[in-house]
Design a protein around this motif. Structure first.
Motif, short mmCIF file in Angstrom:
data_model
loop_
_atom_site.label_atom_id
_atom_site.label_comp_id
_atom_site.label_asym_id
_atom_site.label_seq_id
_atom_site.Cartn_x
_atom_site.Cartn_y
_atom_site.Cartn_z
N MET A 173 0.68 -1.20 -0.09
CA MET A 173 -0.12 -0.06 -0.06
C MET A 173 1.08 1.33 0.06
N GLY A 174 1.96 1.13 0.64
CA GLY A 174 2.78 2.45 0.64
C GLY A 174 3.37 2.64 -0.70
N ILE A 175 3.85 1.78 -1.24
CA ILE A 175 4.60 1.84 -2.74
C ILE A 175 3.28 2.19 -3.74
N ILE A 176 2.71 1.13 -3.87
CA ILE A 176 1.74 1.05 -4.89
C ILE A 176 0.52 2.28 -4.78
N GLY A 177 -0.03 2.47 -3.40
CA GLY A 177 -0.86 3.42 -3.22
C GLY A 177 -0.52 4.77 -3.46
N GLU A 224 5.55 -3.17 -8.60
CA GLU A 224 5.28 -3.37 -7.19
C GLU A 224 4.03 -4.27 -7.29
N ALA A 225 2.99 -3.87 -8.51
CA ALA A 225 1.55 -4.37 -8.39
C ALA A 225 1.85 -5.72 -9.13
N LEU A 226 2.76 -5.84 -10.14
CA LEU A 226 3.05 -7.22 -10.38
C LEU A 226 3.65 -8.15 -9.32
N LEU A 227 4.41 -7.61 -8.42
CA LEU A 227 4.95 -8.44 -7.27
C LEU A 227 4.12 -8.85 -6.50
N ALA A 228 2.81 -7.91 -6.40
CA ALA A 228 1.85 -8.13 -5.27
C ALA A 228 0.99 -9.45 -5.78
N ILE A 229 0.65 -9.34 -7.36
CA ILE A 229 -0.05 -10.37 -7.76
C ILE A 229 0.40 -11.63 -7.66
N VAL A 230 1.85 -11.87 -8.12
CA VAL A 230 2.52 -13.10 -7.79
C VAL A 230 2.60 -13.42 -6.13
N PHE A 231 2.60 -12.70 -5.61
CA PHE A 231 2.75 -12.85 -4.11
C PHE A 231 1.41 -13.33 -3.53
N ILE A 232 0.29 -12.69 -4.07
CA ILE A 232 -1.11 -13.33 -3.52
C ILE A 232 -1.26 -14.82 -4.10
#
Length: 243
Positions: free
Chosen positions: A142-146, A181-189
């Protein structure tokens, strides 16, 4: 008041469940629209972005979902503050979501167990290191993507906060931060959250806690034995609680 152990205990109240539903709904919208917007030059992205009404409509959906997610996140933080100030939630090492040295020991213990070098699994409390990593990853993302997304959504107003010498490169940097970072979040989820909460054999296709907010005594005892002992003193289910 019955002395029998309950069949279920509440793990998340209705406010936390609503916040979670808003979070994953907006996350899915952001992922689907953002994926198409990230690779507009890819031929196969054409049919996908048409599903969302074209680039302009997909962009509007993306921004609305992003702002909704930020508001949901702010609501969550403020709600936690409210619970702490009113003492409806108190800091307790046994129930906190904050990472502790025990979590590091649990990670090592779990690796040793999976390698056959430990005979038993680590005993988890209310939240294991898996839950804590899952939870705090949202704060990191949230800090980076938001923040980067908010700046990119309102570039004219945001430009007043940047010095003139940075304007030639800061937008490209923000786009990379937001997009990658959004791509990383998708992979993480997909790999971390989905495996631990949906694809594990005992949870497939999902645990119902996110809907009911409750967990069965059997599951609590198996997956969170320290929390079970904290609540019921280690008594076997079916015995008198005696509290």
């Amino acid at each position: 008041m019955s002395n029998e152990l309950p069949e279920e205990v509440e793990r998340f109240n209705i406010i936390f469940r609503i916040q979670h539903i808003i979070l994953f709904t907006t996350f899915l919208l952001l992922s689907f629209t953002g994926w198409a917007l990230k690779y507009p030059e890819v031929e196969q992205a054409g049919w996908w972005i048409k599903i969302w009404g074209g680039p302009k409509t997909a962009g509007i959906i993306h921004r609305v979902a992003g702002i909704t997610m930020l508001l949901d996140f702010s609501w969550h933080v403020l709600y936690l503050g409210y619970l702490l100030v009113t003492r409806k939630m108190r800091f307790d090492l046994r129930t906190t979501i904050i990472p502790l040295p025990k979590d590091v020991r649990d990670v090592i213990h779990n690796f040793l167990y999976f390698l056959g070098l430990a005979k038993t699994k680590p005993k988890f409390g209310k939240y294991s290191y898996i839950h804590k990593f899952d939870y705090w990853a949202v704060f990191w993302g949230m800090g980076i993507i938001g923040i980067s997304g908010l700046i990119l959504a309102f570039p004219t107003k945001a430009s007043f906060f940047f010095p003139e010498w940075s304007l030639n490169w800061v937008w490209e940097l923000l786009f990379i931060l937001h997009s990658d970072e959004a791509l990383l979040a998708i992979v993480f989820i997909l790999f971390w959250h989905f495996y631990n909460e949906h694809l594990k054999w005992e949870k497939f296709p999902m645990a119902m806690t996110w809907i009911t907010g409750k967990i069965s005594i059997e599951t609590l005892k198996k997956e969170h034995p320290l929390e079970y002992e904290r609540l019921f003193g280690g008594k076997e289910a079916g015995e008198k609680q005696g509290k």
